[in-house]
Design a protein around this motif. Structure first.
Motif, short mmCIF file in Angstrom:
data_model
loop_
_atom_site.label_atom_id
_atom_site.label_comp_id
_atom_site.label_asym_id
_atom_site.label_seq_id
_atom_site.Cartn_x
_atom_site.Cartn_y
_atom_site.Cartn_z
N UNK A 455 -7.77 0.91 -4.37
CA UNK A 455 -9.24 0.82 -4.39
C UNK A 455 -9.79 0.45 -5.77
N UNK A 456 -8.99 -0.27 -6.56
CA UNK A 456 -9.45 -0.76 -7.86
C UNK A 456 -9.51 -2.28 -7.82
N UNK A 457 -10.64 -2.83 -8.22
CA UNK A 457 -10.74 -4.27 -8.41
C UNK A 457 -10.87 -4.55 -9.91
N UNK A 519 -5.83 -2.45 -25.55
CA UNK A 519 -7.18 -2.20 -26.04
C UNK A 519 -8.05 -1.84 -24.84
N UNK A 520 -8.75 -0.74 -24.95
CA UNK A 520 -9.52 -0.25 -23.80
C UNK A 520 -10.90 0.19 -24.23
N UNK A 521 -11.76 0.37 -23.23
CA UNK A 521 -13.07 0.98 -23.43
C UNK A 521 -13.06 2.42 -22.97
N UNK A 522 -14.16 3.09 -23.14
CA UNK A 522 -14.29 4.47 -22.66
C UNK A 522 -14.05 4.52 -21.14
N UNK A 523 -13.47 5.60 -20.69
CA UNK A 523 -13.27 5.91 -19.27
C UNK A 523 -12.15 5.12 -18.60
N UNK A 524 -11.45 4.27 -19.36
CA UNK A 524 -10.41 3.46 -18.72
C UNK A 524 -9.25 4.34 -18.21
N UNK A 525 -8.79 5.26 -19.03
CA UNK A 525 -7.67 6.12 -18.63
C UNK A 525 -8.05 6.93 -17.39
N UNK A 526 -9.31 7.39 -17.34
CA UNK A 526 -9.78 8.15 -16.18
C UNK A 526 -9.93 7.26 -14.96
N UNK A 527 -10.42 6.04 -15.16
CA UNK A 527 -10.60 5.11 -14.04
C UNK A 527 -9.27 4.81 -13.35
N UNK A 528 -8.21 4.65 -14.15
CA UNK A 528 -6.89 4.35 -13.59
C UNK A 528 -6.18 5.59 -13.07
N UNK A 529 -6.67 6.76 -13.43
CA UNK A 529 -6.01 7.98 -12.99
C UNK A 529 -4.72 8.25 -13.73
N UNK A 641 -10.02 -9.46 -8.11
CA UNK A 641 -8.74 -9.20 -7.46
C UNK A 641 -8.58 -7.70 -7.26
N UNK A 642 -7.90 -7.33 -6.18
CA UNK A 642 -7.52 -5.93 -6.00
C UNK A 642 -6.25 -5.67 -6.79
N UNK A 643 -6.24 -4.60 -7.54
CA UNK A 643 -5.11 -4.30 -8.41
C UNK A 643 -3.82 -4.10 -7.62
N UNK A 644 -3.90 -3.42 -6.47
CA UNK A 644 -2.68 -3.18 -5.69
C UNK A 644 -2.10 -4.48 -5.15
N UNK A 645 -2.97 -5.43 -4.76
CA UNK A 645 -2.49 -6.71 -4.26
C UNK A 645 -1.86 -7.54 -5.39
N UNK A 646 -2.47 -7.49 -6.56
CA UNK A 646 -1.91 -8.22 -7.71
C UNK A 646 -0.57 -7.63 -8.12
N UNK A 647 -0.47 -6.30 -8.05
CA UNK A 647 0.81 -5.64 -8.35
C UNK A 647 1.88 -6.10 -7.37
N UNK A 648 1.52 -6.14 -6.08
CA UNK A 648 2.49 -6.60 -5.07
C UNK A 648 2.93 -8.03 -5.35
N UNK A 649 2.03 -8.83 -5.95
CA UNK A 649 2.37 -10.22 -6.26
C UNK A 649 3.47 -10.37 -7.28
N UNK A 650 3.75 -9.31 -8.07
CA UNK A 650 4.85 -9.39 -9.04
C UNK A 650 6.20 -9.48 -8.35
#
Length: 783
Positions: A455-457, A519-529, A641-650
């Motif tokens: 559920x991450x784009x 390099x990240x912004x605020x809340x990135x670590x939390x957004x990714x879980x 892009x959906x992150x899970x779909x892009x991951x599957x593309x690897x």
């Protein structure tokens, strides 16, 4: 004589319809598989080979030596091409190229999304892309010039004529003049793009690209006629080290068109690549064809008694053995040619679906090469499949044949059994491999990566979103069903931005350690879980966080730090305090171990936005987000892009192998079963008298079915025993490519064996039940 042989062949086809149909289906299916694999392999082998200077076209590669590995990469300094062209006389042309990115091009109110990248001035002297308008020596001399494809020209200007000198706006920001039009990138090009810009403009905007200490772009070169690439590689091996004493790089040239198939290196040494799958499917094609040929041989020799009288009479009236051999070979080649025509129809029908699976645009075009290859393989198949039956049948003795004394020899029986064992051994190997490949793909796609990719784009920042990212993020977070949103300079899909510029207590400057830089912004670590092991994440409550650092567990292990939170280290010469340690998570494919990584708070140099959406609301939320994006950033398309779909593309290469293997394994099993079906039918017919007597003596249908199935079950059992060790060896080698993999447990051995046995039982039982249900009177009426 040929006309006579053909006439006899057609009569025999009509007379023995069941044998003809089994052979036709088996051979045509086998040839269809071989033809499909040939088309795919041929397409793979011709990738990137269309360039006129292919024989002298090379890509510069780097072996970067670190304490734990030698990493081989296509990334090079942005100023390498010009230096090579100037200092190495064997190099005729050299050009730098960045990476292909998505852009928005505009003419007035018309906005067109397109892929483009920055390249050196001699790019069109190196690559053959069919420059329609413009001079290859001049199209990229001006920093404000743009060379577009004919397809893009048609989209922008609705023509490819008279477009030189016309203005095109890039990202609603900069204006460029069209200086050339090229035909476009062929489908057999591994790099697909719509336009190019001057690399000099990129260097002006990215000063790091002018340093010998930074990598990123790719470098391509063409050698002069007669130049020896080995001598050139000897000259340039320490080329970068001479420019930068701190460098750990060994430079070398690799043939550009080989990079597609042989692009994988391990610890500085070639380790294959896509060529492994080319070889794999070539072997599968041979196996399938051999299985189909075995069917033909088995059925022909098993039913030899039907042709024995014909052979005996012909020999009695003076026919030579050679004449009989030529007759049977003619029959074999004829049925193979009929099978080829059927196979072509099959390929025509399934090619669209095959292209979807392989993501290619293969066409069945009868080129002279394809015609010669098809004819050659057909004749070869006909000769191989027909040779043993031809010599076997022509060797019958007239006197014995006419007396009805035709019995199979022990050698013939074991030869036939050996062929059945080989068939089902190959089928079992394919079943085993399909099970393992499928489960490994499921494993890598479902494994806990250390963060939540569902559920991450993510999308690239451009236009007002890039210049007003905090405002944009603030408004996005207010939208319904948006859980969180943050910026990042990475997409978690492999190593993309790394450095060896970290120093710490106990650091050995002689041993360079490569760290991934996020390099990240605020809340990135939390957004990714991503889970914190100790310490804290970046917070707006601490004004000094932009000069802090967060590491992963792999980095702490590499540094041999205990109680790292609160300790200091240096990044690019400046001290940073460690405020947290995250648990290891996979930002590469599972082919690799988790490597050292650090986070720094630098939202101003990030280029992606990641947004987590409430599960179950994706469609509605994306519509709302797209509407807001278009209002906030007019003139730009919302491409996400959906992150899970892009991951599957690897794992796309493995997914294609899994899909193709399933289909080809199915075909191989089908062909094997056809042969088994025919042999079971023949065996039941030959033992009809025995069946009649047993039924008359009170045997049940089930006991007769078991009797008829026993021999074939034993053969399949032997084939399984032969196949499983081979399967284990092959899959162990394949799985060794993954750092994280499934275990080859007993379930794969038992499962593949059971599948093979069940398939064989199902095949045999059809004929066995049919024979067992015949009444004793019918079985014995001819006795």
């Amino acid at each position: 004589m040929l006309k006579h042989h053909l006439l006899l062949a057609f009569r025999n086809f009509l007379r023995y319809k069941s044998s003809f149909l089994i052979n036709l289906v088996g051979l045509s299916t086998g040839l269809a598989c071989v033809l499909l694999i040939y088309l795919w392999v041929d397409d793979e082998l011709h990738m990137d080979k269309f360039h006129e200077k292919d024989a002298s076209l090379y890509q510069a590669m780097e072996h970067q030596k670190y304490a734990e590995e030698i990493m081989t990469t296509t990334s090079t300094p942005g100023i390498l091409a010009e230096a090579l062209a100037e200092e190495i006389p064997e190099i005729e042309y050299a050009a730098t190229a960045t990476w292909v990115s998505d852009f928005t091009l505009s003419i007035g109110e018309k906005n067109v999304g397109a892929k483009g990248y920055y390249v050196g001035k001699d790019y069109f002297n190196i690559f053959s892309l069919g420059l329609i308008h413009g001079d290859a020596n001049h199209v990229l001399l001006d920093k404000n010039s743009m060379v577009i494809s004919s397809e893009l020209s048609a989209k922008l200007f609705e023509t490819t004529e008279g477009v030189i000198g016309k203005e095109v706006q890039l990202q609603h920001d900069k204006t460029f003049l069209v200086s050339g039009v090229f035909e476009g990138t062929p489908r057999q090009s591994s790099i697909q793009f719509d336009f190019v810009l001057s690399i000099e403009l990129f260097k002006d905007e990215n000063q790091w690209a002018n340093s010998w200490g930074n990598n990123g772009p790719s470098t391509f070169a063409v050698l002069i006629d007669g130049a020896d690439v080995d001598e050139v590689n000897y000259k340039i091996e320490d080329f970068i080290q001479k420019k930068n004493e701190q460098s750990n790089v060994r430079l070398f040239l690799m043939p550009y068109s080989e990079r597609y198939l042989y692009g994988r290196f391990r610890d500085g040494k070639p380790a294959g690549g896509r060529i492994e799958y080319v070889r794999l499917f070539s072997i599968i094609a041979i196996f399938i064809l051999v299985i189909a040929c075995i069917n033909f041989m088995n059925l022909s020799t098993a039913r030899a008694t039907r042709r024995a009288k014909e052979v005996g009479i012909k020999k009695a009236v003076g026919a030579y053995k050679g004449t009989l051999v030529s007759q049977f070979l003619t029959e074999s080649i004829l049925i193979t040619f009929i099978s080829l025509l059927t196979a072509i129809v099959i390929v025509k029908l399934i090619l669209p679906q095959f292209n979807i699976i392989t993501e290619k645009q293969i066409e069945l075009i009868f080129t002279p090469t394809l015609i010669l290859w098809a004819l050659g393989i057909t004749i070869f198949t006909g000769l191989v499949s027909g040779s043993y039956p031809a010599f076997y049948l022509s060797a019958f003795k007239p006197v014995r044949v006419l007396k009805g004394d035709v019995k199979g020899t022990i050698g013939e029986l074991w030869a036939r059994r050996g062929l059945v064992i080989f068939q089902f051994a190959m089928s079992t190997i394919l079943i085993f491999c399909v099970l393992v490949v499928y489960n490994q793909i499921q494993y890598v796609q479902n494994k806990n990566l250390g963060y939540n990719k569902d559920n991450i784009i993510f999308f690239q920042m451009e236009g007002r979103v890039e210049s007003n990212r905090e405002t944009f993020l603030s408004e996005v977070r207010k939208l319904p069903n948006i859980v969180s949103a943050a910026t990042i300079g990475h997409n978690l899909l492999g190593r993309q931005n790394n450095t060896s510029g970290l120093e710490w207590d106990g650091y050995n400057p002689e041993e360079k350690i490569l760290f991934e830089n996020m390099r990240v912004g605020y809340d990135l670590i939390e957004t990714l879980g991503i889970e914190m092991k100790e310490g804290r994440s970046f917070s707006r409550d601490f004004a000094t966080d932009p000069i802090k650092i967060i590491l992963n567990e792999a980095a702490i292990r590499t540094m041999n730090y205990e109680n790292p939170v609160g300790r200091t280290m240096k990044l690019w010469g400046k001290e940073r305090e460690i405020i947290g340690v995250v648990k290891d998570f996979h930002y590469q494919s599972l082919h690799s171990e988790v490597n050292p990584l650090f986070f720094i708070l630098a939202p101003e140099v990030t280029w992606y936005i990641m947004v987590r959406i409430e599960a179950g609301t994706e469609k509605t939320t994306l519509n709302q987000l797209a509407g807001f994006y278009n209002e906030f950033n007019p003139g730009f398309t919302f491409d996400y892009e959906f992150l899970d779909q892009s991951y599957a593309g690897m794992y796309i290469a493995e997914q294609r192998v899994a899909s193709l293997s399933q289909y080809f394994a199915g075909f191989a099993i089908l062909i094997s079963c056809l042969g088994l079906f025919g042999l079971a039918a023949f065996t039941a017919q030959r033992r009809l008298k025995e069946i009649g007597i047993r039924k008359a003596m009170g045997s049940s249908v089930s006991s007769i079915v078991l009797l008829l199935s026993k021999d074939f079950t034993q053969l399949v059992g032997i084939s399984i025993v032969v196949a499983l060790p081979v399967s284990y060896f092959l899959m162990s080698m394949w799985l060794s490519r993954f750092a994280f993999k499934i275990e080859l447990s007993w379930i794969y051995f038992v499962g593949s064996g059971l599948i093979a046995i069940l398939i064989s039982w199902l095949t045999i039982s059809i004929q066995s039940f049919k024979a067992a249900r015949v009444s004793p009177t019918q079985c014995l009426r001819n006795e």
